[in-house]
Write a protein that holds these residues in place. Structure first.
Motif, mmCIF file in Angstrom:
data_model
loop_
_atom_site.group_PDB
_atom_site.id
_atom_site.type_symbol
_atom_site.label_atom_id
_atom_site.label_comp_id
_atom_site.label_asym_id
_atom_site.label_seq_id
_atom_site.Cartn_x
_atom_site.Cartn_y
_atom_site.Cartn_z
ATOM 1 N N GLU A 85 -44.925 -13.363 -7.788
ATOM 2 C CA GLU A 85 -43.485 -13.553 -7.583
ATOM 3 C C GLU A 85 -43.205 -14.779 -6.712
ATOM 4 O OE1 GLU A 85 -41.259 -12.256 -9.334
ATOM 5 O OE2 GLU A 85 -42.332 -10.550 -10.174
ATOM 6 N N ASP B 10 -43.363 -17.729 -8.940
ATOM 7 C CA ASP B 10 -42.120 -17.828 -9.722
ATOM 8 C C ASP B 10 -40.988 -18.407 -8.872
ATOM 9 O OD1 ASP B 10 -43.383 -16.723 -11.934
ATOM 10 O OD2 ASP B 10 -42.479 -14.736 -11.676
ATOM 11 N N LEU B 11 -40.897 -17.950 -7.629
ATOM 12 C CA LEU B 11 -39.848 -18.435 -6.726
ATOM 13 C C LEU B 11 -40.010 -19.928 -6.464
ATOM 14 C CD1 LEU B 11 -37.451 -18.058 -4.817
ATOM 15 C CD2 LEU B 11 -39.074 -17.210 -3.094
ATOM 16 N N GLU C 291 -36.977 -10.630 -6.343
ATOM 17 C CA GLU C 291 -38.221 -10.071 -6.865
ATOM 18 C C GLU C 291 -39.380 -10.301 -5.888
ATOM 19 O OE1 GLU C 291 -38.652 -11.706 -10.798
ATOM 20 O OE2 GLU C 291 -36.829 -10.708 -11.503
ATOM 21 N N THR C 292 -39.354 -11.425 -5.189
ATOM 22 C CA THR C 292 -40.384 -11.708 -4.190
ATOM 23 C C THR C 292 -40.283 -10.728 -3.028
ATOM 24 O OG1 THR C 292 -40.418 -14.041 -4.823
ATOM 25 C CG2 THR C 292 -41.329 -13.483 -2.656
ATOM 26 N N HIS D 201 -49.039 -8.924 -6.799
ATOM 27 C CA HIS D 201 -47.661 -8.994 -7.279
ATOM 28 C C HIS D 201 -46.857 -9.980 -6.434
ATOM 29 C CE1 HIS D 201 -43.672 -6.718 -8.218
ATOM 30 N NE2 HIS D 201 -43.821 -7.736 -9.011
ATOM 31 N N GLU E 195 -35.412 -14.600 -8.410
ATOM 32 C CA GLU E 195 -36.830 -14.674 -8.050
ATOM 33 C C GLU E 195 -37.036 -14.365 -6.573
ATOM 34 O OE1 GLU E 195 -39.046 -14.649 -10.238
ATOM 35 O OE2 GLU E 195 -37.913 -15.338 -11.975
ATOM 36 N N ALA F 174 -41.597 -7.385 -4.163
ATOM 37 C CA ALA F 174 -43.057 -7.422 -4.231
ATOM 38 C C ALA F 174 -43.665 -7.362 -2.831
ATOM 39 C CB ALA F 174 -43.515 -8.682 -4.959
#
Length: 108
Positions: A62, A65-66, A46-47, A58, A43, A50
């Motif tokens: 993310e 999620d993190l 992905e952050t 986005h 995550e 983004a």
């Protein structure tokens, strides 16, 4: 803000002991700290992606999620989110460079 995080921490604690097939949180707890830490790493990556894309929506998703997965990791490690906030409060007003130098000198 703390209310949202407190509710999330409570939900994670409730679901941590559920049947793994009934809850995503429970399934992560069943897989153990290594898997949870791996999810935090995924995550985080992905952050970063983004953030570099320049897409604020986005990045927001993310980042959520993190934080969610970090909260699961903290719970698994027995660390209350209030303890993390207290550490941030402790560091408030201290130069980041000074704080980092103190950690480097203490062998961390």
């Amino acid at each position: 803000m703390r209310d949202t995080l407190a509710r999330l921490e409570h939900t994670i604690a409730q679901r941590s002991n559920a049947a793994p097939d009934s809850s995503y949180v429970a399934s992560l707890f069943a897989k153990g700290r290594g898997k949870i830490a791996q999810k935090v790493g995924e995550e985080a990556t992905e952050t970063i992606i983004a953030a570099l894309s320049g897409d604020a929506e986005h990045l927001t998703a993310e980042a959520a999620d993190l934080l969610f997965h970090l909260m699961i990791l903290l719970a698994e490690g027995g660390v209350a989110f209030d303890d993390v906030l207290a550490e941030l409060d402790r560091r408030e007003g201290v130069s980041g460079l000074v704080e980092k130098a103190a950690r480097d000198n203490s062998g961390e």
